[in-house]
Design a protein around this motif. Structure first.
Motif: not given
Length: 72
Positions: A31-55
């Motif tokens: 959806k936003y590839g042209s905009f994002l390519s200016k900010q994320y030119w090296k890798k297409r990574i948004f998320w960190s490696d970790g997460y937290f989950a609980c019930s």
């Protein structure tokens, strides 16, 4: 980012998180590839490696939903 989801107990939480991260990254790049390519030119990574989950245990889902909505 907070998510409140219901899932089958046979599914692994780590697999659900992986899918959410993959699908949202793909969607945003489509959806936003042209905009994002200016900010994320090296890798297409948004998320960190970790997460937290609980019930939510004994707390109602409405209470959790209110908490998430109040996070801004």
């Amino acid at each position: 980012m907070h998510f409140l989801i219901s899932y089958d107990t046979t599914d692994r939480v780590c697999d659900i998180v992986k899918i959410v991260k993959q699908e949202t990254t793909y969607y945003l790049w489509q959806k936003y590839g042209s905009f994002l390519s200016k900010q994320y030119w090296k890798k297409r990574i948004f998320w960190s490696d970790g997460y937290f989950a609980c019930s939510i245990g004994e707390v109602s889902s409405a209470t959790i939903q209110k908490y998430i909505e109040s996070q801004g």
